[in-house]
Design an enzyme around this catalytic site. Structure first.
Site, PDB file in Angstrom:
ATOM      1  N   LYS A  53      -1.744  -4.432  -0.147  1.00  0.00           N
ATOM      2  CA  LYS A  53      -1.085  -4.368   0.985  1.00  0.00           C
ATOM      3  C   LYS A  53      -2.028  -4.967   2.099  1.00  0.00           C
ATOM      4  O   LYS A  53      -2.980  -4.127   2.681  1.00  0.00           O
ATOM      5  CB  LYS A  53      -0.883  -2.748   1.114  1.00  0.00           C
ATOM      6  CG  LYS A  53       0.322  -2.537   0.564  1.00  0.00           C
ATOM      7  CD  LYS A  53       0.431  -0.812   0.798  1.00  0.00           C
ATOM      8  CE  LYS A  53       1.123  -0.426   2.003  1.00  0.00           C
ATOM      9  NZ  LYS A  53       2.437  -0.550   2.080  1.00  0.00           N
TER      10      LYS A  53
HETATM   11  N1  PMP Z   1       7.097  -3.683  -1.273  1.00  0.00           N
HETATM   12  C1  PMP Z   1       6.500  -3.569   0.040  1.00  0.00           C
HETATM   13  C2  PMP Z   1       6.263  -4.803   0.610  1.00  0.00           C
HETATM   14  C3  PMP Z   1       5.906  -2.387   0.513  1.00  0.00           C
HETATM   15  O1  PMP Z   1       5.451  -2.626   1.853  1.00  0.00           O
HETATM   16  C4  PMP Z   1       6.110  -1.257  -0.074  1.00  0.00           C
HETATM   17  C5  PMP Z   1       5.570  -0.110   0.552  1.00  0.00           C
HETATM   18  N2  PMP Z   1       4.289   0.163   0.313  1.00  0.00           N
HETATM   19  C6  PMP Z   1       6.518  -1.321  -1.340  1.00  0.00           C
HETATM   20  C7  PMP Z   1       7.024  -2.451  -1.970  1.00  0.00           C
HETATM   21  C8  PMP Z   1       6.611   0.073  -2.266  1.00  0.00           C
HETATM   22  O2  PMP Z   1       5.309   0.299  -2.626  1.00  0.00           O
HETATM   23  P1  PMP Z   1       4.852   1.978  -2.738  1.00  0.00           P
HETATM   24  O3  PMP Z   1       5.696   2.332  -3.842  1.00  0.00           O
HETATM   25  O4  PMP Z   1       3.589   1.831  -3.486  1.00  0.00           O
HETATM   26  O5  PMP Z   1       4.806   2.664  -1.676  1.00  0.00           O
END
Ligand code: PMP
Length: 324
Positions: free
Chosen positions: A173
């Site tokens: 991220k």
């Molecule tokens: N893909 C992207 C690009 C995201 O920003 C997110 C949100 N964090 C997700 C997938 C889902 O990830 P998570 O379940 O860890 O929040």
């Protein structure tokens, strides 16, 4: 014992507080007043987009009179991974980070569904793009209801390709990655859709602007592998675990073509903010009946239980914020 109904009620809870009710944020482990959490306009992060973050949720259980933070240790581990990949010198002690975040929520006396952020910036006003520090960690916990404001999403396959591990690794991220999803989302909204899904450079389904994707096709639950230009989503991992252990399903983790989506029986997206939300249509092609299919609904019900520590398979995912 809270029931499925209570879990459903939790998911539908509108926040009763707004961000004005949040007195404190956290800067490098210290409480600061909301308005004092600032960064210089010439910080390296602002100049070059160097920064990483996490987004996670906490859920209030009326029955338990308790707030549960979901998979906080896993999020902090990913934050540390993100720092390693983009080379930011920041804190490595995930337990200490979790402790700080839960302390922030208690300091604000928040009792309602929340979204939390932890962000690591490179904070120097004469910085160069290759600087790895000094870093500053900010954390916030803000009331939040439904992310999409609706269930049943009309999704567009974006004309923008998902960025790749050869350019800006989507696995972590990084703040800069979000330009890619933003362009896709702006295009989708302009064209009257609710959300966007992006394909890889090779034309396989990757993920959405802030969510991973699953489909049910010919009775099989499928999702792209982590090598297909996706964030290694924690909700994706929760869904995989719940499908396997609670529904006894095998999951196919394999590349997915765009046209498979058009003939899927069910599609849903998932993410910490997005939760589990069914896709009603892709490029105006209705998916199934346009409503949440049985697998999607079962996984949504299980997820709502898991976030308040009520799914049998939840592995200690829900951490109580307040002493009981
Ligand atoms: N893909 C992207 C690009 C995201 O920003 C997110 C949100 N964090 C997700 C997938 C889902 O990830 P998570 O379940 O860890 O929040």
């Amino acid at each position: 014992m809270p029931s499925t109904q209570e879990a459903a009620a939790i998911a539908n809870t509108k926040p009763t507080m707004t961000r004005q009710h949040v007195k404190y944020l956290l800067k490098d482990g210290e409480l600061v007043e909301y308005d004092d959490a600032r960064l210089h306009v010439l910080s390296t992060t602002l100049k070059y987009g160097v920064g990483v973050f996490e987004g996670f949720r906490a859920y209030w259980s009326e029955d338990d009179q308790q707030l549960y933070a979901f998979r906080v240790a896993d999020h902090m581990r990913r934050l540390v991974d993100s720092m390693r990949v983009v080379e930011i010198d920041g804190p490595q002690d995930t337990e200490a980070l979790v402790h700080q975040l839960l302390g922030l929520i208690r300091a604000n006396e928040l009792r309602g569904n929340l979204h939390m952020r932890a962000q690591v910036f490179v904070d120097s006003d004469d910085g160069k793009p290759e600087d790895t520090g000094p870093s500053t960690v900010f954390m916030a916990a803000i009331p939040m209801g439904n992310y999409f404001g609706a269930t049943g999403l009309n999704v567009q396959i974006s004309s923008w390709a998902r960025l790749s591990d050869r350019s800006m690794p989507p696995r972590i991220k990084s703040i800069a990655n979000y330009q890619n999803g933003r362009l896709a989302l702006l295009e989708a909204k302009r064209n009257g859709y609710d959300a966007a899904l992006l394909l890889t450079e090779n034309g396989h389904v990757a993920e959405g602007a802030g969510y991973n994707v699953f489909m049910v096709r010919q009775g099989r639950l499928c999702t792209p592998p982590v090598t297909e230009s996706i964030l290694e989503g924690i909700t994706r991992d929760s869904v995989l675990h719940l499908a396997r252990t609670e529904l006894g399903m095998d999951v196919d983790i394999r590349p997915i073509d765009r046209t498979e989506l058009y003939s899927a029986d069910e599609i849903f997206v998932c993410g910490s903010a997005a939760e589990v939300n069914h896709v009603a249509s892709v490029d105006r092609t209705t998916i199934g009946q346009g409503t949440a299919g049985t697998v999607t609904q079962s996984l949504l019900d299980l997820y709502r239980k898991a976030v308040i520590g009520r799914a049998a398979a939840d592995q200690g995912w829900a951490s109580p914020v307040y002493p009981s």
